[in-house]
Design a protein around this motif. Structure first.
Motif, PDB file in Angstrom:
ATOM      1  N   TYR A   4      40.517  44.297  48.899  1.00  0.00           N
ATOM      2  CA  TYR A   4      41.334  43.150  49.309  1.00  0.00           C
ATOM      3  C   TYR A   4      40.312  41.868  49.347  1.00  0.00           C
ATOM      4  O   TYR A   4      40.852  41.021  48.853  1.00  0.00           O
ATOM      5  CB  TYR A   4      42.340  43.627  50.334  1.00  0.00           C
ATOM      6  N   ARG A  93      42.134  49.722  43.459  1.00  0.00           N
ATOM      7  CA  ARG A  93      43.553  50.155  43.934  1.00  0.00           C
ATOM      8  C   ARG A  93      44.422  48.891  43.050  1.00  0.00           C
ATOM      9  O   ARG A  93      44.212  47.950  43.426  1.00  0.00           O
ATOM     10  CB  ARG A  93      44.019  50.535  45.203  1.00  0.00           C
ATOM     11  N   THR A  95      47.366  48.399  44.447  1.00  0.00           N
ATOM     12  CA  THR A  95      47.842  47.631  45.724  1.00  0.00           C
ATOM     13  C   THR A  95      46.942  46.465  46.043  1.00  0.00           C
ATOM     14  O   THR A  95      47.408  45.501  46.400  1.00  0.00           O
ATOM     15  CB  THR A  95      47.993  48.835  46.760  1.00  0.00           C
ATOM     16  N   THR A  96      45.786  46.535  46.035  1.00  0.00           N
ATOM     17  CA  THR A  96      44.866  45.671  46.508  1.00  0.00           C
ATOM     18  C   THR A  96      44.790  44.386  45.734  1.00  0.00           C
ATOM     19  O   THR A  96      45.055  43.100  46.212  1.00  0.00           O
ATOM     20  CB  THR A  96      43.720  46.072  46.741  1.00  0.00           C
ATOM     21  N   TYR A  98      47.528  43.610  43.854  1.00  0.00           N
ATOM     22  CA  TYR A  98      48.888  43.184  43.890  1.00  0.00           C
ATOM     23  C   TYR A  98      48.877  42.041  45.213  1.00  0.00           C
ATOM     24  O   TYR A  98      49.390  41.106  45.306  1.00  0.00           O
ATOM     25  CB  TYR A  98      49.857  44.054  44.001  1.00  0.00           C
ATOM     26  N   VAL A  99      48.415  42.807  46.068  1.00  0.00           N
ATOM     27  CA  VAL A  99      48.302  42.078  47.537  1.00  0.00           C
ATOM     28  C   VAL A  99      47.719  40.775  47.607  1.00  0.00           C
ATOM     29  O   VAL A  99      48.057  39.774  48.161  1.00  0.00           O
ATOM     30  CB  VAL A  99      48.239  42.644  48.829  1.00  0.00           C
TER      31      VAL A  99
END
Length: 871
Positions: A4, A93, A95-96, A98-99
């Motif tokens: 992230y 990932r 998710t990383t 996206y965030v």
């Protein structure tokens, strides 16, 4: 967390370097704040201010939707393909990613909104209370966060950007409909009333009204719709629901013959070419030499390779010789067949194949070449049958028979292979039977077999048709290198060697640089000419080596002069065996007729549009669904006090449907197509005016046909005034606004290159037009300095005309306890929308549209017309 941190750091680095995007975002927020603030300047507590406060609060909510979502959505799609590639390799990932995107876009949206809200709040003088100011900021921040989340959802859900730009405006318009201003929540049918409970705009607007209105008292004037206090406003708009409903924000190998004697004519010669540009190194500026005393010639039947490392100046030399150099200072002499070049004649007798294969992806190979032949071959010399035969010959020459009916394709559409696409790009230029063929990196991105085939075909065509071909090529294989007749080796803007390819190894050996036996000569020569930046000492040695090679080649030319003075003279001056017939040959530079060009372009545009399945489906389904939805939202309008605002709301949505859903999807298609148009304009393929009219004549029918169903659905389901004259008058007004929006789209397409910046600025511009429509603010209260804006605002004219068409002659039944207008004329007078009559509004609307079309054409002409330096 590590992934992230890395992704967020990369995102912020990309974002902070996108100066145009950040500057546009800040300027948009500041400009919108000033416009809205002064539009509602110093709100009072009279009957008009109650209406104006509702308008300014709705605009604050509106500013957190379109201006936030559309630019961020474009930026997200710009990087989604990179994410898919990296994700397929397991780099990080999902998710990383996206965030990190959410935490990158959200702060920019919040900062922009803070700039906007602070300007609006203090200029318009909303209630000066610290707690109310911070509550407004908190609600707005929440709505911005939800808008970014909505953007990420749409960007992740749909397949292409074009679909996103069709779907998004429709959904956001629905949110605005259920925001509480355009349709009174108490009058919405129960079957769809639940939509407001999942609508973030409704929660934000409700919170804004409750926050602002509580405790306010208004002075009413006679014959005006008025609220006695803020609590009446809250009650009438149905947003007071106690503790249970507290308003809050949701978060092959070719036999090559040697050129015959008739093929040794010098076609192009150049002498002492110098090219300089201004270069900035920090605060200092200097003049940088890109080309240094370049001379040479190209003969018919020759294939010449331009080889050099990055920054050697090979592409600059190619552009200078082809007449496509922009900016800087170019000196020297370039002769075509022994004469100074005439721009009109030269670009019709030469062909330039760009590195990027810019073609319409939805056309087949045969269609691409057929349209090119129709547009570029003059009807005075070619019949339709001869043009078709010319296309078949080119397809056979370039070995494209198997791909004849295959579409070109792009990143999202399956099509021909990279080698076939490059050959089609070459074919579009060979159709005109050019005397010179320039190619910029034609083997870039191709495998070794495809690269070799392309070069072999160019060489064969050069021999068979007696043309000269010059191409830049980056480190060719030994087999490709030996196909060329001559090679120009360049380093740091100077020639290191120019002569027969077969003599290059012997020449370099004679000056102390022997190519190893089993090494590719092209690789060896490039290594010799490339500066070594690994250390200061290595850089100094490599520069000294390049200087030695440049000086030795100069000495080599002087030795040629002593050995064969005529040969050396011919090399520098370029007058070897020039056929006198070539100098007197008349060249047909006439263009095809205007209507012939228009028909060809119009058919090509319609073929492209019809095959764009997602676009067509979106253009059909969106108006159909919106028409049904809005119709039932305002189902069976009555003639009571609530129906007055609802009628104005539905008329306003009709105008909005003729702006955002028309502008947003089509601007992306147009900007993409303009890149191809710029290349075709550089080749003088057709007039810009035919292109312009063709585009307008393609987009307009789609907008009108698809939106007719929308208008009819809304009209009859909501039961606007059942009168044939009013129905068709409203339809004409609606059509006019559609056509004006397309003209407005041309203005932005012709003035701005970046699609992201277009979405940012155009959203702000359209929002300002919507603000000055007459629904959100009473023009009687606008300061004189800004009141002129409505007279150049097409949405004002369209909305005013529709309102007069609907409301004139209507009578309403007032309910005790509610503010009400007894007639439509009284409502029009209160909103100050009866200053000019319906047909005067339509005339002025069309005049504004004409201004857009004229301005768009001028801007488009400035954008795509080549501004090259000629010698």
């Amino acid at each position: 967390m590590y992934e992230y941190a890395v992704l967020t750091g990369r995102d912020w680095l990309n974002l902070t370097r996108n100066i145009s995007f950040l500057a546009s975002q800040a300027m948009q927020s500041l400009a919108a704040a000033l416009l809205v603030g002064f539009m509602f300047f110093y709100l009072k507590y009279d009957s008009i201010s109650a209406q104006n406060r509702l308008g300014v609060l709705y605009i604050i909510a509106l500013n957190a939707t379109f201006p936030t979502i559309m630019p961020a959505l474009y930026a997200f799609f710009d990087e989604r393909d990179i994410m898919l590639r990296e994700r397929s390799s397991g780099v990080y990932r999902i998710t990383t990613f996206y965030v990190s995107k959410a935490t990158t876009f959200t702060p920019i949206a919040l900062i922009s909104s803070i700039i906007f809200i602070m300007g609006v709040y203090f200029i318009s003088r909303l209630t000066f209370d610290v707690s109310k100011i911070f509550i407004t900021l908190g609600v707005l921040a929440s709505l911005n966060t939800v808008s970014i989340a909505f953007m990420l959802m749409i960007g992740s859900a749909v397949k292409t950007m074009n679909i996103a730009f069709v779907v998004t405006p429709g959904i956001v318009i629905v949110e605005l409909l259920f925001g509480g201003l355009l349709a009174n929540p108490t009058s919405i049918p129960p079957a769809i009333n639940w939509l407001r409970w999942i609508n973030p705009v409704y929660y934000a607007y409700a919170a804004f009204i409750q926050n602002e209105s509580r405790g306010l008292v208004f002075d009413c004037s006679p014959f005006s719709k008025c609220y006695q206090n803020g609590e009446e406003v809250i009650a009438e708009y149905g947003i007071e629901y106690g503790d249970d409903h507290t308003a809050k924000s949701s978060i092959s190998t070719i036999d090559l013959d040697e050129p015959s004697a008739s093929q040794t004519d010098v076609i192009l010669s150049w002498k002492n070419l110098e090219y300089k540009v201004n270069s900035k190194d920090g605060p200092k500026s200097s003049v940088k030499s890109i080309l240094r005393g370049i001379s040479g010639q190209a003969k018919s039947g020759e294939a010449i390779a331009l080889i050099g490392s990055s920054g050697a100046g090979k592409t600059t030399l190619l552009n200078a010789l082809s007449g496509r150099i922009v900016g800087g200072e170019l000196t020297g002499k370039i002769l075509f067949r022994g004469n100074k070049r005439n721009p009109d004649t030269f670009k019709r007798l030469t062909a330039y194949v760009q590195q990027d294969d810019l073609m319409h992806p939805l056309l087949s190979v045969h269609e691409t070449l057929s349209y090119a032949s129709k547009l570029r071959l003059p009807n005075t010399n070619y019949t339709p049958e001869q043009k078709a035969e010319r296309v078949n010959i080119v397809i056979q020459q370039l070995r494209l028979e198997n791909a004849r009916n295959t579409r070109i394709g792009d990143a999202t559409t399956r099509g021909v292979s990279g080698g076939e696409r490059k050959r089609v790009s070459i074919g579009t230029e060979l159709l005109t039977d050019p005397r010179l063929l320039f190619l910029d990196e034609p083997t870039s991105g191709l495998d070794s077999n495809s690269s070799e085939l392309v070069v072999e075909l160019v060489k064969k065509i050069s021999v068979e048709q007696g043309i000269a071909s010059i191409m830049t090529i980056h480190q060719p294989s030994a087999r490709i290198f030996n196909i060329f007749d001559k090679v120009i080796l360049m380093s740091q803007g100077s020639i290191v060697y120019f002569g027969p390819t077969s003599s290059a190894i012997d020449y370099f050996a004679s000056i102390g640089f022997q190519c190893p036996m089993h090494e590719n000569p092209a690789d060896y020569f490039v290594d010799l000419m490339t500066l070594d930046y690994r250390s200061d000492e290595a850089l100094g040695r490599s520069k000294e080596q390049v200087d030695i090679m440049v000086k030795k080649f100069s000495v080599h030319l002087k030795q040629l002069a002593v050995k064969d003075s005529s040969q050396a003279k011919n090399f520098w001056n370029g007058h070897l065996k020039i056929d006198s017939n070539l100098l007197t040959e008349e060249v047909d530079t006439t263009q095809n007729g205007w209507f012939y060009e228009f028909r060809a372009l119009y058919r090509r545009d319609w073929t492209n549009i019809v095959r764009n399945t997602y676009y067509i489906i979106g253009q059909v389904i969106q108006p159909m669904c919106m028409g049904m939805f809005i119709g039932f939202l305002f189902y069976y309008l009555g003639h009571d006090s609530v129906s007055i605002l609802n009628r104005l709301g539905i008329l306003y949505i009709i105008v909005v449907q003729a702006t955002f859903p028309i502008f947003m999807p089509q601007i992306a298609l147009l900007v993409t197509d303009l890149v191809i148009a710029a290349r075709e304009q550089a080749s003088a393929s057709y007039r810009l005016s035919t292109y312009y009219v063709s585009k307008a004549a393609t987009y307009a029918p789609i907008a009108l046909i698809c939106n007719t169903l929308f208008y009819a659905s809304v009209y009859f389901i909501s039961r606007l005034d059942f009168n044939a004259g009013k129905f068709f008058t409203g339809l004409i007004i609606f059509y006019c606004q559609n056509i004006v929006t397309i003209g407005f789209m041309f203005v932005f397409a012709g003035s701005i290159k970046s699609v992201a910046v277009i979405y940012l600025i155009s959203t702000a511009a359209i929002t300002v037009q919507m603000l000055y429509s007459g629904l959100f603010v009473n023009f009687k209260s606008i300061t004189v300095a800004l009141s002129w804006i409505r007279w150049v605002n097409p949405i004002f004219y369209a909305f005013s005309a529709l309102a007069q068409n609907e409301m004139t002659g209507m009578a309403f039944t007032c309910t005790d306890g509610l503010q009400c207008f007894e007639s439509g004329d009284q409502a029009l007078s209160s909103y100050d929308m009866n200053v000019i009559n319906i047909w005067q509004n339509v005339l002025l609307l069309l005049l504004v549209g004409a201004g857009y079309y004229i301005g768009g054409y001028i801007l488009l002409m400035w954008k795509v017309t080549p501004r090259y330096i000629w010698l």
